[in-house]
Design a protein around this motif. Structure first.
Motif, mmCIF file in Angstrom:
data_model
loop_
_atom_site.group_PDB
_atom_site.id
_atom_site.type_symbol
_atom_site.label_atom_id
_atom_site.label_comp_id
_atom_site.label_asym_id
_atom_site.label_seq_id
_atom_site.Cartn_x
_atom_site.Cartn_y
_atom_site.Cartn_z
ATOM 1 N N VAL A 78 57.088 3.604 70.217
ATOM 2 C CA VAL A 78 56.051 2.735 69.638
ATOM 3 C C VAL A 78 56.605 2.046 68.395
ATOM 4 O O VAL A 78 57.514 2.546 67.737
ATOM 5 C CB VAL A 78 54.786 3.534 69.266
ATOM 6 C CG1 VAL A 78 54.220 4.246 70.489
ATOM 7 C CG2 VAL A 78 55.067 4.549 68.155
ATOM 8 N N ARG A 79 56.054 0.901 68.079
ATOM 9 C CA ARG A 79 56.422 0.201 66.846
ATOM 10 C C ARG A 79 55.509 0.584 65.692
ATOM 11 O O ARG A 79 55.927 0.609 64.544
ATOM 12 C CB ARG A 79 56.393 -1.316 67.062
ATOM 13 C CG ARG A 79 57.544 -1.859 67.869
ATOM 14 C CD ARG A 79 57.503 -3.364 67.949
ATOM 15 N NE ARG A 79 56.307 -3.836 68.647
ATOM 16 C CZ ARG A 79 55.997 -5.115 68.836
ATOM 17 N NH1 ARG A 79 56.775 -6.063 68.337
ATOM 18 N NH2 ARG A 79 54.910 -5.459 69.495
ATOM 19 N N ASP A 80 54.236 0.845 66.004
ATOM 20 C CA ASP A 80 53.230 1.117 64.977
ATOM 21 C C ASP A 80 52.622 2.495 65.249
ATOM 22 O O ASP A 80 51.791 2.657 66.146
ATOM 23 C CB ASP A 80 52.163 0.026 65.019
ATOM 24 C CG ASP A 80 51.128 0.139 63.916
ATOM 25 O OD1 ASP A 80 50.897 1.253 63.434
ATOM 26 O OD2 ASP A 80 50.536 -0.902 63.562
ATOM 27 N N ARG A 81 53.046 3.495 64.482
ATOM 28 C CA ARG A 81 52.572 4.858 64.718
ATOM 29 C C ARG A 81 51.054 4.975 64.565
ATOM 30 O O ARG A 81 50.386 5.626 65.374
ATOM 31 C CB ARG A 81 53.278 5.835 63.775
ATOM 32 C CG ARG A 81 52.833 7.283 63.938
ATOM 33 C CD ARG A 81 53.523 8.195 62.955
ATOM 34 N NE ARG A 81 54.940 8.314 63.267
ATOM 35 C CZ ARG A 81 55.431 9.190 64.136
ATOM 36 N NH1 ARG A 81 54.614 10.017 64.768
ATOM 37 N NH2 ARG A 81 56.721 9.251 64.362
ATOM 38 N N THR A 116 63.866 -4.462 70.440
ATOM 39 C CA THR A 116 64.777 -5.579 70.171
ATOM 40 C C THR A 116 65.906 -5.185 69.224
ATOM 41 O O THR A 116 66.801 -5.985 68.975
ATOM 42 C CB THR A 116 64.022 -6.786 69.569
ATOM 43 O OG1 THR A 116 63.568 -6.454 68.245
ATOM 44 C CG2 THR A 116 62.838 -7.175 70.435
ATOM 45 N N GLN A 117 65.864 -3.957 68.717
ATOM 46 C CA GLN A 117 66.871 -3.483 67.760
ATOM 47 C C GLN A 117 67.535 -2.229 68.328
ATOM 48 O O GLN A 117 66.990 -1.129 68.228
ATOM 49 C CB GLN A 117 66.223 -3.178 66.406
ATOM 50 C CG GLN A 117 65.468 -4.346 65.793
ATOM 51 C CD GLN A 117 66.374 -5.514 65.463
ATOM 52 O OE1 GLN A 117 67.519 -5.334 65.038
ATOM 53 N NE2 GLN A 117 65.870 -6.732 65.651
ATOM 54 N N HIS A 173 57.054 -2.343 79.566
ATOM 55 C CA HIS A 173 56.950 -3.283 78.463
ATOM 56 C C HIS A 173 56.810 -4.724 78.962
ATOM 57 O O HIS A 173 57.101 -5.028 80.114
ATOM 58 C CB HIS A 173 58.204 -3.181 77.602
ATOM 59 C CG HIS A 173 59.439 -3.570 78.360
ATOM 60 N ND1 HIS A 173 59.953 -2.797 79.390
ATOM 61 C CD2 HIS A 173 60.246 -4.652 78.284
ATOM 62 C CE1 HIS A 173 61.019 -3.394 79.899
ATOM 63 N NE2 HIS A 173 61.217 -4.526 79.238
ATOM 64 N N VAL A 186 59.087 6.189 66.726
ATOM 65 C CA VAL A 186 59.009 4.818 66.215
ATOM 66 C C VAL A 186 60.354 4.117 66.438
ATOM 67 O O VAL A 186 61.416 4.639 66.080
ATOM 68 C CB VAL A 186 58.640 4.798 64.720
ATOM 69 C CG1 VAL A 186 58.651 3.367 64.190
ATOM 70 C CG2 VAL A 186 57.271 5.435 64.508
ATOM 71 N N GLY A 187 60.283 2.954 67.066
ATOM 72 C CA GLY A 187 61.479 2.170 67.316
ATOM 73 C C GLY A 187 61.102 0.769 67.744
ATOM 74 O O GLY A 187 59.933 0.473 67.993
ATOM 75 N N ASP A 188 62.090 -0.088 67.845
ATOM 76 C CA ASP A 188 61.877 -1.491 68.211
ATOM 77 C C ASP A 188 62.841 -1.831 69.333
ATOM 78 O O ASP A 188 64.063 -1.742 69.155
ATOM 79 C CB ASP A 188 62.135 -2.382 66.996
ATOM 80 C CG ASP A 188 61.817 -3.849 67.252
ATOM 81 O OD1 ASP A 188 61.814 -4.273 68.421
ATOM 82 O OD2 ASP A 188 61.602 -4.577 66.263
ATOM 83 N N THR A 238 67.734 1.274 66.600
ATOM 84 C CA THR A 238 66.550 2.121 66.426
ATOM 85 C C THR A 238 66.278 3.004 67.643
ATOM 86 O O THR A 238 65.327 3.789 67.610
ATOM 87 C CB THR A 238 65.292 1.263 66.159
ATOM 88 O OG1 THR A 238 64.913 0.566 67.355
ATOM 89 C CG2 THR A 238 65.535 0.260 65.038
#
Length: 265
Positions: free
Chosen positions: A38-41, A60-61, A79, A56-58, A64
Motif C-alpha cells: 500500500v502507499r497510504d497506511r 513506481t519506485q 493494480h 508501505v511501498g510505491d 521501495t
C-alpha cells in the motif's frame, strides 16, 4: 514451484483497489498469510481486513519494493493506473516487482484485461494502456517464474444469475465494450487466488467471462482445459502475433534482456 498452498505468505499488489481488496479477503479466507502493498497506511487500515500485514511501498519506485517481496511464496497483481500512468504503473509495477525479487522464486497471478492484444496504431504505441499491460504479460512470461495471467471481462456487468465462469484463449473479443464479456469482481478475485494453488494453472493465460448459470466450486478442471503458453514465447499460446518485438520501445527491450539474464539483475 508450480503451486503455492495455504498457509504460505503472499503479496497483493493493488490491494486497496476494487478487485485487490477482494483478493485480500479471498486469500485470507483460503488460509493464506497476506501481505498487502500500500502507499497510504492510514487509508489501507480503513479498507483492508486487520489480518492483512500492510507493507508501505510505491510500485513506481523499485527501491521501495525489496522488503515487500522478501520471503513471499506468491504474488497477485490487481493494480491499475489512471490516465497517462500505464507505463509507470500498469507495466512498471510488474517490472519493478520482478526486479525486486532478484531471481528468487515466487508463483505469480497477474490481472490484465480482455482485449489486451487488440492492435495499436503505431502513433500511439507508447501511450496506449493496453500496450503496456501486454508488455507486463510479456515480461512475466520471459521471467521464467510460474504464473497465471487472467484477462477479465467488464467488471460487475453480469446479471444476477450470470456466474458460470468461462475460460477463453486467443483474445478474440475486441469490441472494447461489455459485449466482449462480463464477470463479477468477486469471481475475478477467486480465480486469481485459486490459480496460486493449482498446478493446472501454471503458465496459462486466459480471458475470464461469465455466462448464465451457477458458479463452479472447483476451478481446476477449467485451468486443466487450457493450453499452456510456449516456454520460449512472449505472447500467450493462441494470441495473434501482431506486436513485433523489434517495434517495441527500447526501454522494454532492455527490461526484457535484463529479466532473461539473472546475473545482471
Amino acid at each position: 514451484m508450480n503451486a503455492v498452498a495455504p498457509p504460505a505468505e503472499i503479496l497483493v499488489v493493488g490491494a486497496t483497489g476494487s478487485v485487490g481488496r477482494l483478493v485480500v479477503e479471498e486469500a485470507l479466507n483460503s488460509g493464506y498469510r497476506v501481505r498487502a502493498l500500500v502507499r497510504d497506511r492510514a487509508r489501507a487500515e480503513k479498507i483492508l481486513p486487520v489480518q492483512a500485514s500492510l507493507i508501505v511501498g510505491d510500485v513506481t519506485q523499485l527501491e521501495t519494493l525489496p522488503a515487500a517481496v522478501d520471503g513471499v511464496a506468491g504474488i497477485i497483481f490487481t493494480h491499475g493506473g489512471g490516465a497517462g500512468e500505464a507505463r509507470d504503473v500498469d507495466y512498471g509495477a510488474v517490472r519493478n516487482t520482478l526486479f525486486a525479487l532478484g531471481g528468487r522464486p515466487a508463483r505469480v497471478a497477474l490481472m490484465t484485461a480482455i482485449g489486451v492484444t487488440r492492435p495499436i496504431d503505431a502513433a500511439r504505441l507508447e501511450a496506449e494502456t493496453r500496450g503496456w499491460k501486454r508488455r507486463s504479460e510479456r515480461l512475466l512470461r520471459a521471467s521464467g517464474l510460474p504464473y497465471t495471467i487472467v484477462r477479465p471481462g467488464w467488471f460487475d456487468y453480469n446479471e444476477a444469475n450470470q456466474h458460470q465462469l468461462v475460460f477463453l484463449q486467443g483474445d478474440r473479443r475486441r469490441t472494447g465494450t461489455p459485449r466482449d464479456g462480463v464477470v463479477a469482481r468477486r469471481q475475478i478475485a477467486q480465480v486469481l487466488v485459486a490459480s496460486l494453488s493449482s498446478a493446472a494453472a501454471d503458465r496459462k493465460t486466459l480471458e475470464l467471462v461469465a455466462e448464465q448459470g451457477a458458479a463452479q466450486t472447483d476451478l481446476d478442471p477449467l485451468f486443466a482445459s487450457l493450453a499452456s503458453d510456449p516456454s520460449d514465447a512472449l505472447d500467450a499460446v493462441r494470441d495473434q502475433d501482431n506486436l513485433p518485438l523489434a517495434g517495441e520501445p527500447a526501454s522494454f527491450r532492455e527490461d526484457l534482456q535484463r529479466i532473461t539474464q539473472p546475473s545482471s539483475r
